[in-house]
Design an enzyme around this catalytic site. Structure first.
Site, PDB file in Angstrom:
ATOM      1  N   ALA A   1     -24.029 -30.945  11.591  1.00  0.00           N
ATOM      2  CA  ALA A   1     -23.910 -29.609  12.124  1.00  0.00           C
ATOM      3  C   ALA A   1     -22.761 -28.957  12.326  1.00  0.00           C
ATOM      4  O   ALA A   1     -21.654 -29.646  12.014  1.00  0.00           O
ATOM      5  CB  ALA A   1     -24.988 -29.644  13.069  1.00  0.00           C
ATOM      6  N   SER A   2     -22.708 -28.064  12.633  1.00  0.00           N
ATOM      7  CA  SER A   2     -21.413 -26.941  12.764  1.00  0.00           C
ATOM      8  C   SER A   2     -20.517 -27.547  13.878  1.00  0.00           C
ATOM      9  O   SER A   2     -19.332 -27.607  13.650  1.00  0.00           O
ATOM     10  CB  SER A   2     -21.765 -25.586  13.157  1.00  0.00           C
ATOM     11  OG  SER A   2     -22.469 -25.450  14.455  1.00  0.00           O
ATOM     12  N   VAL A   3     -20.936 -28.194  15.048  1.00  0.00           N
ATOM     13  CA  VAL A   3     -20.004 -28.666  15.900  1.00  0.00           C
ATOM     14  C   VAL A   3     -19.765 -30.181  15.786  1.00  0.00           C
ATOM     15  O   VAL A   3     -18.676 -30.810  15.905  1.00  0.00           O
ATOM     16  CB  VAL A   3     -20.635 -28.342  17.195  1.00  0.00           C
ATOM     17  CG1 VAL A   3     -19.909 -29.029  18.608  1.00  0.00           C
ATOM     18  CG2 VAL A   3     -20.699 -26.710  17.426  1.00  0.00           C
ATOM     19  N   ALA A   4     -20.728 -31.044  15.242  1.00  0.00           N
ATOM     20  CA  ALA A   4     -20.824 -32.508  15.303  1.00  0.00           C
ATOM     21  C   ALA A   4     -21.566 -32.994  14.084  1.00  0.00           C
ATOM     22  O   ALA A   4     -22.203 -32.488  13.738  1.00  0.00           O
ATOM     23  CB  ALA A   4     -20.985 -33.063  16.645  1.00  0.00           C
ATOM     24  N   GLN A   5     -21.280 -34.592  14.030  1.00  0.00           N
ATOM     25  CA  GLN A   5     -22.350 -35.075  13.229  1.00  0.00           C
ATOM     26  C   GLN A   5     -22.504 -36.488  13.812  1.00  0.00           C
ATOM     27  O   GLN A   5     -21.822 -36.913  14.707  1.00  0.00           O
ATOM     28  CB  GLN A   5     -21.533 -35.504  11.745  1.00  0.00           C
ATOM     29  CG  GLN A   5     -20.401 -36.274  11.688  1.00  0.00           C
ATOM     30  CD  GLN A   5     -19.943 -36.253  10.204  1.00  0.00           C
ATOM     31  OE1 GLN A   5     -19.855 -35.299   9.505  1.00  0.00           O
ATOM     32  NE2 GLN A   5     -19.152 -37.403   9.845  1.00  0.00           N
TER      33      GLN A   5
ATOM     34  N   ASP B   1     -33.098 -26.005  24.146  1.00  0.00           N
ATOM     35  CA  ASP B   1     -32.840 -26.143  22.705  1.00  0.00           C
ATOM     36  C   ASP B   1     -33.902 -26.732  22.170  1.00  0.00           C
ATOM     37  O   ASP B   1     -33.915 -27.888  21.418  1.00  0.00           O
ATOM     38  CB  ASP B   1     -31.477 -26.528  22.420  1.00  0.00           C
ATOM     39  CG  ASP B   1     -31.109 -26.113  21.148  1.00  0.00           C
ATOM     40  OD1 ASP B   1     -31.856 -25.252  20.479  1.00  0.00           O
ATOM     41  OD2 ASP B   1     -30.208 -26.639  20.615  1.00  0.00           O
TER      42      ASP B   1
HETATM   43  N1  LIG Z   1     -30.093 -40.812  19.904  1.00  0.00           N
HETATM   44  C1  LIG Z   1     -30.825 -40.770  18.869  1.00  0.00           C
HETATM   45  N2  LIG Z   1     -31.626 -41.491  17.862  1.00  0.00           N
HETATM   46  C2  LIG Z   1     -32.055 -41.159  16.998  1.00  0.00           C
HETATM   47  N3  LIG Z   1     -31.516 -40.164  16.157  1.00  0.00           N
HETATM   48  C3  LIG Z   1     -30.577 -39.226  16.809  1.00  0.00           C
HETATM   49  C4  LIG Z   1     -30.123 -39.448  17.910  1.00  0.00           C
HETATM   50  N4  LIG Z   1     -29.187 -38.441  18.480  1.00  0.00           N
HETATM   51  C5  LIG Z   1     -29.155 -37.775  17.143  1.00  0.00           C
HETATM   52  N5  LIG Z   1     -29.952 -38.240  16.183  1.00  0.00           N
HETATM   53  C6  LIG Z   1     -30.396 -37.656  15.005  1.00  0.00           C
HETATM   54  O1  LIG Z   1     -29.183 -36.870  14.442  1.00  0.00           O
HETATM   55  C7  LIG Z   1     -29.439 -35.586  14.546  1.00  0.00           C
HETATM   56  C8  LIG Z   1     -28.579 -34.346  15.003  1.00  0.00           C
HETATM   57  O2  LIG Z   1     -28.317 -34.642  16.644  1.00  0.00           O
HETATM   58  P1  LIG Z   1     -28.159 -33.604  17.707  1.00  0.00           P
HETATM   59  O3  LIG Z   1     -27.750 -34.262  18.830  1.00  0.00           O
HETATM   60  O4  LIG Z   1     -29.344 -32.799  17.438  1.00  0.00           O
HETATM   61  O5  LIG Z   1     -26.869 -32.885  17.060  1.00  0.00           O
HETATM   62  P2  LIG Z   1     -26.695 -31.267  16.857  1.00  0.00           P
HETATM   63  O6  LIG Z   1     -25.897 -30.666  18.103  1.00  0.00           O
HETATM   64  O7  LIG Z   1     -25.667 -31.178  15.819  1.00  0.00           O
HETATM   65  O8  LIG Z   1     -27.991 -30.535  16.635  1.00  0.00           O
HETATM   66  C9  LIG Z   1     -30.809 -35.282  15.305  1.00  0.00           C
HETATM   67  O9  LIG Z   1     -31.761 -34.270  14.824  1.00  0.00           O
HETATM   68  C10 LIG Z   1     -31.451 -36.600  14.930  1.00  0.00           C
HETATM   69  O10 LIG Z   1     -32.074 -36.658  13.892  1.00  0.00           O
END
Ligand SMILES: Nc1ncnc2c1ncn2[C@@H]1O[C@H](COP(=O)(O)OP(=O)(O)O)[C@@H](O)[C@H]1O
Ligand SMILES: [Mg+2]
Length: 520
Positions: free
Chosen positions: A134-138, A288
């Site tokens: 995404a825009s901030v992190a992966q 969110d």
């Molecule tokens: N602890 C986790 N376990 C499984 N999948 C995860 C976990 N954290 C993130 N993800 C996967 O990564 C995606 C992006 O993480 P997220 O923390 O929502 O980042 P962003 O802030 O970029 O939306 C999530 O929608 C999920 O699919």
């Protein structure tokens, strides 16, 4: 000086990209702006030929996607302010996609090495290619040396610099809007951008996100309604966060709507109750709650992800929300009006009775109706008129709460089209009312060393009498929370009280653009 010149050129670029998408002076809003801007808009539309698909909100979203991470983030925050736009625009903007190509594996490895002071292989047994960007992190999937599977979230390289740069431009637009569009001042564009900037900057430190996760995890344990991935603190840094990997079904997976082994009614209830219980009992909420951030695990537990934005309410605000919700459940408009005056959201020179009557005009027609029969646009418009007539300034923290409530309600309703928001809310609201206004609440106030009481009284003039009155009513048996009240049985499915106001952000940007043009 040089900085200002640079910002100015970026402002031009921003204006240009908006023009390319017919999002600077969108054709839909042209009639609302003064003729010179309308004329400018008509001329500029020549450049958006072939790029005019969708409504103004969607076109604005497309432009922000082209403009990059800071704009996408800003657009996301903006889309949380449904109160500022007409519903069609807000809906279009909410389709803003936060999908950016992932940065390369070598960059991710560099980030990890810099954060951990050693190659990643010293800490992890394996690390996958990015699974979400995404825009901030992966996010990558990894395995610890102990064999535990983890999610590794890594900030984009250079994101701080990029964000600061682009937020400067957005800030300039807000300053221009404040200066040239008096109508927008009530929306506090400068404060909004300041607040947005702060929120974005907070998201750029994953240690804070880890802390937010850990805070919510306690709330989840206490309420028993949801779970949060455990944090691997020894591997957390400003640019990296490592947490337990959650196996399960994402709410964004369409099969969640059809799979037999999924209890959709139960999940819908948990989504709403998690949100309400954490707000009313702990004054903090996950702000969110869209489908991408929700998972149901193998045991049917609701798991929340992504803790970039936490909402917080103070004691007085919690009490205000409880009173308002409960007032609507009871159709007690006078009470709702009073709490708005008590907390100072409506300036004192207005009449409580008139305000109550205006609320009644919004509330009564939609009571007893199915949510699908209620024209939200009409309700929003009416509320907009009220907030304007009564000179109510916007309250950012409550708007975030209302937005999250709408978001959670949307998720719940998609899971279970028959979902009754009020039935789910009732036990939580009643528990909170009992705590705040019942004997327990009063005793607790004393036990808190009168400190909380003092604070509450400072913020809510007239609270003493109200508490005394309610305590008396309670003692007299006039308040019976165990008995469902008749009006509540036909309570509306949508929260009718959404502070609403309309802002032509297009007009603000148009002015910015026009001004920039004039300087050429
Ligand atoms: N602890 C986790 N376990 C499984 N999948 C995860 C976990 N954290 C993130 N993800 C996967 O990564 C995606 C992006 O993480 P997220 O923390 O929502 O980042 P962003 O802030 O970029 O939306 C999530 O929608 C999920 O699919
Ligand atoms: Mg997310």
């Amino acid at each position: 000086m040089l900085k200002h010149v640079l910002i100015f050129f970026r402002l031009l670029r921003t204006g240009w990209v908006l023009i390319r998408h017919d999002a600077l002076v969108p054709k839909e809003y042209a009639p609302l702006v003064p003729w010179p801007i309308r004329f400018f808009g008509a001329m500029s539309r020549v450049f958006s030929l072939g790029n005019r698909k969708g409504n103004a909100g969607e076109r604005f979203a497309n432009a922000l996607e082209d403009l990059g991470p800071a704009y996408i983030k800003f657009g996301q925050i903006l889309s949380t302010r449904g109160d500022m736009f007409d519903p069609v625009f807000a809906e279009g903007l909410s389709r803003l996609k936060d999908k950016v190509p992932p940065f390369p594996m070598t960059k991710a490895e560099d980030m990890l090495a810099a954060e951990w002071g050693a190659p990643w292989a010293d800490k992890l047994a394996s690390l996958s290619e990015p699974i979400a960007a995404a825009s901030v992190a992966q996010v990558h999937k990894g395995v610890l040396k102990t064999g535990e599977t983890v999610a590794v979230k890594i900030l984009r390289p250079n994101i701080q610099r990029l964000m600061t740069r682009d937020m400067d431009v957005i800030n300039m637009v807000a300053n221009l809007a404040h200066k040239f569009v008096p109508h927008l001042r009530r929306m506090r564009p400068k404060e909004f951008v300041k607040e947005a900037r702060r929120a974005v900057m907070l998201e750029l430190d994953l240690r804070l996100e880890a802390a937010a996760a850990s805070e919510l995890s306690e709330v989840g344990q206490d309420t028993g309604l949801f779970r949060v991935p455990g944090i691997q603190w020894d591997l957390v840094g400003k640019n990296v966060m490592v947490m337990e990997w959650i196996d399960g079904l994402h709410f964004s997976d369409p099969s969640i709507l059809t799979r037999e082994d999924i209890n959709r009614e139960d999940l819908a209830r948990k989504v709403i109750q998690s949100f309400l219980a954490s707000t009313f009992e702990f004054g903090v909420f996950h702000a969110d709650m869209h489908e991408g951030n929700l998972i149901v695990d193998k045991d049917g537990n609701l798991v929340l992800l992504d803790f970039g934005i936490l909402g917080r309410l103070g004691d007085a605000e919690i009490r205000f929300e409880i009173d308002t919700l409960y007032g609507f459940l009871q159709r007690d408009y006078q009470k709702i009006a009073e709490v708005h005056f008590d907390i100072g959201y409506v300036p004192p020179h207005h009449s409580v009775e008139e305000f109550a009557s205006a609320l009644r005009a919004v509330g009564e027609p939609i009571f007893g109706k199915k949510a699908s029969d209620v024209s939200m646009a009409k309700v929003l418009l009416q509320l907009l008129e009220i907030t304007e007539i009564f000179d109510m300034p916007m309250q950012p923290q409550l708007i975030l709460l209302q937005k999250t409530m709408m978001q959670a309600e949307g998720v719940a309703r998609r899971l279970d089209p028959e979902f009754d928001m009020w039935e789910a809310a009732r036990p939580i609201v009643e528990k909170a009312v009992r705590r705040e206004l019942g004997p327990e609440g009063i005793i607790n106030d004393f036990l808190d060393g009168l400190d909380r009481t003092r604070k509450t009284l400072e913020t809510i003039p007239g609270a003493t009498e109200n508490i005394a009155k309610l305590a008396q009513a309670w003692a007299d048996g006039e308040i019976d929370l165990s008995r469902p009240t008749a009006p509540a049985a036909q309570a509306p499915k949508q929260s009718p009280l959404r502070p609403v106001a309309y802002v032509g952000i297009g007009a603000a940007l148009a002015l910015g653009g026009a001004w920039a043009w004039a300087q050429l």
